[in-house]
Design a protein around this motif. Structure first.
Motif, PDB file in Angstrom:
ATOM      1  N   SER A 174      33.178  47.795  39.638  1.00 35.14           N
ATOM      2  CA  SER A 174      34.504  48.574  39.452  1.00 35.14           C
ATOM      3  C   SER A 174      35.503  47.521  40.027  1.00 35.14           C
ATOM      4  O   SER A 174      36.851  47.729  39.002  1.00 35.14           O
ATOM      5  CB  SER A 174      34.722  49.501  40.646  1.00 35.14           C
ATOM      6  N   ILE A 175      35.443  46.526  40.748  1.00 36.21           N
ATOM      7  CA  ILE A 175      36.305  45.548  40.981  1.00 36.21           C
ATOM      8  C   ILE A 175      36.575  44.806  39.706  1.00 36.21           C
ATOM      9  O   ILE A 175      37.871  44.332  39.663  1.00 36.21           O
ATOM     10  CB  ILE A 175      36.002  44.554  42.185  1.00 36.21           C
ATOM     11  N   LYS A 176      35.506  44.176  38.989  1.00 36.53           N
ATOM     12  CA  LYS A 176      35.836  43.195  37.966  1.00 36.53           C
ATOM     13  C   LYS A 176      36.257  44.124  36.882  1.00 36.53           C
ATOM     14  O   LYS A 176      37.137  43.669  36.272  1.00 36.53           O
ATOM     15  CB  LYS A 176      34.336  42.948  37.468  1.00 36.53           C
ATOM     16  N   ASN A 177      36.181  45.268  36.602  1.00 29.51           N
ATOM     17  CA  ASN A 177      36.739  46.042  35.658  1.00 29.51           C
ATOM     18  C   ASN A 177      38.141  46.292  35.668  1.00 29.51           C
ATOM     19  O   ASN A 177      39.013  46.314  34.809  1.00 29.51           O
ATOM     20  CB  ASN A 177      36.038  47.466  35.568  1.00 29.51           C
ATOM     21  N   ALA A 178      38.696  46.682  37.040  1.00 26.64           N
ATOM     22  CA  ALA A 178      40.000  46.804  37.586  1.00 26.64           C
ATOM     23  C   ALA A 178      40.787  45.495  37.114  1.00 26.64           C
ATOM     24  O   ALA A 178      42.104  45.511  36.637  1.00 26.64           O
ATOM     25  CB  ALA A 178      39.956  47.394  38.953  1.00 26.64           C
TER      26      ALA A 178
END
Length: 256
Positions: free
Chosen positions: A69-73
């Motif tokens: 989720s962090i990477k995608n954000a």
């Protein structure tokens, strides 16, 4: 100090009390000694709670306990801006619907302990890992460094601990402090003119502190707006040489 044109701020946890207050302060272009008519770029994250109606803010969904989720954000943020000047992580966990901070070892729950570590300690490390390329592209000098700030707690200070208790919260915040100290040392070599700072916001009138406000003196319970203003004032004075600091809302150093 004149605010830089097109300065870009990323507030992690922008739907929380302190996060929203910081966004309001930054949107007004008034913090520290900075006063400017230049438009700041404001980006903020949310998790479950729908973001408030703040037209100046670009909202990005992020779950700080999930690295994907962090990477995608961060990939989404890269489509909104070329760089980030300041990152401020306002997220923390003290209690949830099932458990309060432990008063004794008898109340220690492995699941709650791990949850505290994931939210309070690991999350900021993962954020630093993935946001670094955007900080690297910021214009940075010794006197006006890029900022990576996280909110910690005085109870995470080992030398200041005189009461005990609150095992999961204390230990996770101490781990956060150590992690950020590590990042500050690494980035001094690989990402110069970046200030990594750990901050104690005071006892703030938010849902995090609400169950524990009964023993807090009235003049020691801060509004989110006051705490946010103080924290931003302190950050506005930070230089690259201050990286690795643990300070309170007034800029006073806290012992590790």
């Amino acid at each position: 100090m004149e605010q830089q044109t097109n300065k870009t701020y990323l507030i992690i946890g922008g739907t929380g009390g302190i996060g929203q207050a910081m966004l309001r302060q930054l949107a007004s272009h008034q913090h520290g000694n900075e006063k400017s008519t230049n438009s700041a770029t404001l980006i903020a994250t949310y998790h479950k709670r729908p973001p408030p109606d703040m037209p100046q803010v670009t909202w990005v969904k992020m779950d700080l306990t999930d690295e994907d989720s962090i990477k995608n954000a961060v990939e989404t943020i890269k489509t909104k801006t070329t760089h980030i000047d300041w990152v401020i992580n306002c997220i923390g966990l003290l209690h949830d619907g099932n458990q309060q901070p432990e008063k004794s070892l008898r109340q220690l729950s492995p699941e709650f302990f791990v949850q505290n570590m994931k939210v309070n300690a690991l999350a900021s490390l993962l954020l630093a890992k993935h946001i670094r390329p955007l900080l690297q592209k910021a214009t940075r000098t010794e006197d006006a460094p890029a900022i990576f700030a996280v909110l910690s707690a005085r109870v995470g200070s080992i030398s200041d601990n005189q009461l005990g208790g609150w095992y999961s919260y204390r230990m996770s915040k101490a781990a956060l402090n150590m992690g950020m100290k590590n990042v500050s040392i690494e980035w001094a070599r690989s990402l110069p003119n970046t200030c990594v700072v750990v901050m104690q916001p005071g006892t703030v009138d938010t849902t995090l502190s609400e169950p524990f406000q009964g023993n807090v003196a009235e003049d020691k319970l801060f509004s989110p707006d006051y705490s946010a203003e103080q924290l931003l004032n302190v950050l506005a004075t930070m230089r690259a040489a201050d990286s690795g600091s643990f300070v309170d809302w007034a800029g006073e150093k806290i012992a590790w």
